[in-house]
Design a protein around this motif. Structure first.
Motif, PDB file in Angstrom:
ATOM      1  N   GLY A 107     -47.586 -42.900  54.203  1.00  0.00           N
ATOM      2  CA  GLY A 107     -46.749 -43.914  54.844  1.00  0.00           C
ATOM      3  C   GLY A 107     -45.333 -43.906  54.299  1.00  0.00           C
ATOM      4  O   GLY A 107     -45.080 -43.475  53.172  1.00  0.00           O
ATOM      5  N   ALA A 108     -44.427 -44.396  55.115  1.00  0.00           N
ATOM      6  CA  ALA A 108     -43.013 -44.356  54.744  1.00  0.00           C
ATOM      7  C   ALA A 108     -42.659 -45.372  53.663  1.00  0.00           C
ATOM      8  O   ALA A 108     -41.738 -45.158  52.884  1.00  0.00           O
ATOM      9  CB  ALA A 108     -42.147 -44.587  55.981  1.00  0.00           C
ATOM     10  N   LYS A 109     -43.389 -46.471  53.613  1.00  0.00           N
ATOM     11  CA  LYS A 109     -43.041 -47.490  52.625  1.00  0.00           C
ATOM     12  C   LYS A 109     -43.154 -46.927  51.206  1.00  0.00           C
ATOM     13  O   LYS A 109     -42.292 -47.169  50.357  1.00  0.00           O
ATOM     14  CB  LYS A 109     -43.952 -48.705  52.787  1.00  0.00           C
ATOM     15  N   ILE A 112     -40.251 -44.494  50.629  1.00  0.00           N
ATOM     16  CA  ILE A 112     -38.988 -45.223  50.479  1.00  0.00           C
ATOM     17  C   ILE A 112     -38.942 -45.931  49.126  1.00  0.00           C
ATOM     18  O   ILE A 112     -37.907 -45.973  48.473  1.00  0.00           O
ATOM     19  CB  ILE A 112     -38.816 -46.231  51.642  1.00  0.00           C
ATOM     20  N   TYR A 132     -34.088 -54.522  55.180  1.00  0.00           N
ATOM     21  CA  TYR A 132     -35.544 -54.370  55.000  1.00  0.00           C
ATOM     22  C   TYR A 132     -35.793 -54.496  53.486  1.00  0.00           C
ATOM     23  O   TYR A 132     -35.249 -53.702  52.701  1.00  0.00           O
ATOM     24  CB  TYR A 132     -35.933 -52.994  55.529  1.00  0.00           C
ATOM     25  N   TYR A 135     -36.101 -51.703  50.276  1.00  0.00           N
ATOM     26  CA  TYR A 135     -34.987 -50.970  49.670  1.00  0.00           C
ATOM     27  C   TYR A 135     -34.505 -51.714  48.419  1.00  0.00           C
ATOM     28  O   TYR A 135     -34.289 -51.112  47.370  1.00  0.00           O
ATOM     29  CB  TYR A 135     -33.795 -50.833  50.625  1.00  0.00           C
ATOM     30  N   CYS A 182     -30.977 -47.876  58.031  1.00  0.00           N
ATOM     31  CA  CYS A 182     -32.185 -47.983  58.843  1.00  0.00           C
ATOM     32  C   CYS A 182     -31.756 -48.047  60.304  1.00  0.00           C
ATOM     33  O   CYS A 182     -31.074 -48.985  60.698  1.00  0.00           O
ATOM     34  CB  CYS A 182     -32.955 -49.239  58.448  1.00  0.00           C
ATOM     35  N   ASN A 186     -34.570 -52.480  61.377  1.00  0.00           N
ATOM     36  CA  ASN A 186     -35.412 -53.640  61.144  1.00  0.00           C
ATOM     37  C   ASN A 186     -34.643 -54.467  60.120  1.00  0.00           C
ATOM     38  O   ASN A 186     -34.385 -53.957  59.034  1.00  0.00           O
ATOM     39  CB  ASN A 186     -36.768 -53.204  60.565  1.00  0.00           C
ATOM     40  N   ASP A 214     -33.784 -44.241  57.137  1.00  0.00           N
ATOM     41  CA  ASP A 214     -35.111 -44.723  57.554  1.00  0.00           C
ATOM     42  C   ASP A 214     -35.174 -44.744  59.079  1.00  0.00           C
ATOM     43  O   ASP A 214     -34.531 -45.566  59.728  1.00  0.00           O
ATOM     44  CB  ASP A 214     -35.322 -46.131  56.967  1.00  0.00           C
ATOM     45  N   ALA A 216     -38.017 -45.125  60.956  1.00  0.00           N
ATOM     46  CA  ALA A 216     -39.379 -45.555  61.299  1.00  0.00           C
ATOM     47  C   ALA A 216     -39.523 -45.945  62.775  1.00  0.00           C
ATOM     48  O   ALA A 216     -40.616 -45.874  63.335  1.00  0.00           O
ATOM     49  CB  ALA A 216     -39.801 -46.718  60.407  1.00  0.00           C
ATOM     50  N   SER A 245     -42.434 -42.316  60.034  1.00  0.00           N
ATOM     51  CA  SER A 245     -43.748 -42.916  59.892  1.00  0.00           C
ATOM     52  C   SER A 245     -44.492 -42.864  61.212  1.00  0.00           C
ATOM     53  O   SER A 245     -43.876 -42.964  62.277  1.00  0.00           O
ATOM     54  CB  SER A 245     -43.575 -44.374  59.462  1.00  0.00           C
ATOM     55  N   LYS A 248     -45.349 -47.151  63.513  1.00  0.00           N
ATOM     56  CA  LYS A 248     -44.870 -47.797  64.733  1.00  0.00           C
ATOM     57  C   LYS A 248     -44.920 -46.818  65.908  1.00  0.00           C
ATOM     58  O   LYS A 248     -45.117 -47.203  67.046  1.00  0.00           O
ATOM     59  CB  LYS A 248     -43.447 -48.337  64.537  1.00  0.00           C
ATOM     60  N   ARG A 256     -52.425 -44.966  58.016  1.00  0.00           N
ATOM     61  CA  ARG A 256     -51.513 -44.554  56.947  1.00  0.00           C
ATOM     62  C   ARG A 256     -51.106 -43.087  56.997  1.00  0.00           C
ATOM     63  O   ARG A 256     -51.838 -42.208  56.554  1.00  0.00           O
ATOM     64  CB  ARG A 256     -52.101 -44.852  55.543  1.00  0.00           C
TER      65      ARG A 256
HETATM   66  C1  LIG Z   1     -42.806 -50.395  59.314  1.00  0.00           C
HETATM   67  C2  LIG Z   1     -41.647 -49.817  58.604  1.00  0.00           C
HETATM   68  C3  LIG Z   1     -41.769 -48.637  57.878  1.00  0.00           C
HETATM   69  C4  LIG Z   1     -43.051 -47.840  57.857  1.00  0.00           C
HETATM   70  O1  LIG Z   1     -43.910 -48.188  56.881  1.00  0.00           O
HETATM   71  P1  LIG Z   1     -45.316 -47.446  56.696  1.00  0.00           P
HETATM   72  O2  LIG Z   1     -45.539 -47.519  55.227  1.00  0.00           O
HETATM   73  O3  LIG Z   1     -45.183 -46.035  57.164  1.00  0.00           O
HETATM   74  O4  LIG Z   1     -46.328 -48.206  57.480  1.00  0.00           O
HETATM   75  C5  LIG Z   1     -40.640 -48.125  57.250  1.00  0.00           C
HETATM   76  N1  LIG Z   1     -39.448 -48.740  57.346  1.00  0.00           N
HETATM   77  C6  LIG Z   1     -39.294 -49.852  58.054  1.00  0.00           C
HETATM   78  C7  LIG Z   1     -37.942 -50.465  58.168  1.00  0.00           C
HETATM   79  C8  LIG Z   1     -40.384 -50.444  58.685  1.00  0.00           C
HETATM   80  O5  LIG Z   1     -40.221 -51.577  59.377  1.00  0.00           O
END
Ligand SMILES: *Cc1c(COP(=O)(O)O)cnc(C)c1O
Length: 413
Positions: A107-109, A112, A132, A135, A182, A186, A214, A216, A245, A248, A256
């Protein structure tokens, strides 16, 4: 006694969603027959595409046979997935990204949050406001933020995003070395166009900063002038990492899978001024602390790139995109400024004059039984706005926007 990492004590409470939930519960306790609809959902709601289920089911069966069993996989992800990513997400858009510049993860979180480990502890950091929270908080934990004083971390450079500028940040003034962007954003839903991204890449080249991009919400882009990848901009490979990711894009929030692109051209510097490959540092980091994303999940992600997979994914995204269109149309019909919604599942809506974000939250809950997310929770520049999301069902979204329109019309009388 062992000591705690004091950086963690600098973290600010993640009170935004907790407070939203608390207010919602309090309302329900008084109004037992309330029919609350949430336009605050930050998670996808549609089930996985059938091709993904098929691919993962097949992979599960392979795991049950000695001939096709998979144990530890490559830390950077299986070649079949990295090749599909390079071809479909980048080369098809004219970006010269190769599979060995891609690192698959759960996953990207995580990516990041973890990427900051390969940067110098004294590197300066810029984030947008609103932002977001990952960060900021991951940099607080690492000790790069300084203390929280008067609503801001002293060592972070905040790039304010104002309504007048379409909620796009201006270039920094203190030449930070690490910049988070981003797009589509978001929480604001605003997407940077080709010209914007060209300006950022040029700036990063001039100052020697690295952009952590980012993307996503890339799959929600509908307009031609919005790049899907920062590598569509010339020179970006030298200055940017890109985070993607399947959460979404393909509804993988509970499955994941994501990835980060770190181009071979991307270099960091030692204190003595020698060049070090960022990609090699990240590879070393992943081999030490990560044992790869599951084979089953990676087969599921690969299926997203098949012809039928692409079609099924688009059909699902279409539901959210149509919801976003309906919400945006409703907000515009009551003459309130709104951003996002076109290349994003998020609509960033101005609250009626004289109200704060939280006051409008209360107003909407009491007068429409609709939940939104107060913009001030994402940073001071979010004050006066709320975030609406398109992740609810089409039926609920339609009901919610009718209620929202009626409540706001009542306010004007
Ligand atoms: C949902 C989201 C992600 C993705 O998170 P995952 O860990 O891949 O689920 C990344 N960056 C932003 C800004 C998001 O809203």
């Amino acid at each position: 006694m062992a000591h705690c990492n004091e950086n963690f004590l600098n973290l600010q409470g993640a009170y935004l969603f907790a407070k939203v939930k608390e207010k919602q519960e309090a309302y329900k306790a008084i109004h037992k027959d309330a029919n609350i609809i949430s336009l605050g959902i930050g998670d996808v709601t549609q089930p996985l595409a059938p091709v993904v289920i098929e691919a993962m089911t097949k992979a599960v069966k392979e795991m049950g046979q000695v001939e096709t069993f998979h144990g530890y996989g490559p830390e950077e992800g299986y070649a079949f997935l990295r090749e599909a990513i390079a071809k479909n997400d980048f080369q098809a858009r004219g970006c010269a990204i190769s599979p060995d510049e891609i690192f698959v993860s759960d996953g990207a979180k995580c990516d990041i949050g973890n990427i900051q480990e390969i940067f110098g502890l004294h590197d300066t950091v810029a984030v947008t406001d609103p932002v977001y929270p990952v960060y900021v908080d991951s940099q607080v934990m690492a000790g790069r933020s300084g203390r929280f004083v008067d609503g801001a971390f002293q060592k972070l450079e905040y790039l304010p995003c104002y309504e007048e500028c379409g909620f796009k940040a201006n270039l920094p003034v203190h030449d930070p070395l690490i910049i988070y962007l981003c797009s589509p954003n978001n929480p604001t839903g605003v997407a940077l166009n080709r010209k914007d991204l060209t300006t950022w890449v040029k700036y990063a080249k001039q100052t020697g900063s690295i952009i952590l991009f980012d993307a996503a919400y890339e799959a929600f882009i509908t307009e031609n002038d919005i790049p899907h990848s920062i590598y569509e901009i010339d020179g970006a490979k030298e200055v940017a990492m890109e985070f993607r990711s399947y959460s979404k894009t393909a509804g993988f929030t509970g499955v994941r899978c994501g990835y980060v692109v770190i181009p071979k051209e991307l270099q960091l510097e030692t204190e003595k001024g020698e060049k070090v490959s960022a990609r090699e540092l990240w590879y070393r980091r992943q081999c030490t602390k990560f044992n790869g994303c599951s084979y089953i999940v990676q087969r599921g992600a690969e299926a997203v790139y098949s012809e039928i997979g692409k079609k099924q994914i688009q059909d699902i995204l279409e539901i959210y995109k149509e919801n976003a269109r309906i919400i945006l149309e409703a907000v515009e019909s009551v003459n309130l400024p709104a951003f996002g919604g076109k290349n994003s599942p998020y609509i960033w809506m101005a609250v009626p004059k004289g109200m704060s974000s939280w006051e409008f939250f209360d107003f909407l809950l009491e007068n429409a039984e609709v939940i939104c997310t107060p913009g001030s929770g994402f940073g001071p520049c979010g004050e006066g706005f709320v975030r609406l999301t398109s992740f609810n069902t089409p039926e609920n979204t339609k009901i919610a926007v009718e209620r929202l329109k009626k409540a706001i019309a009542g306010l004007e009388r």
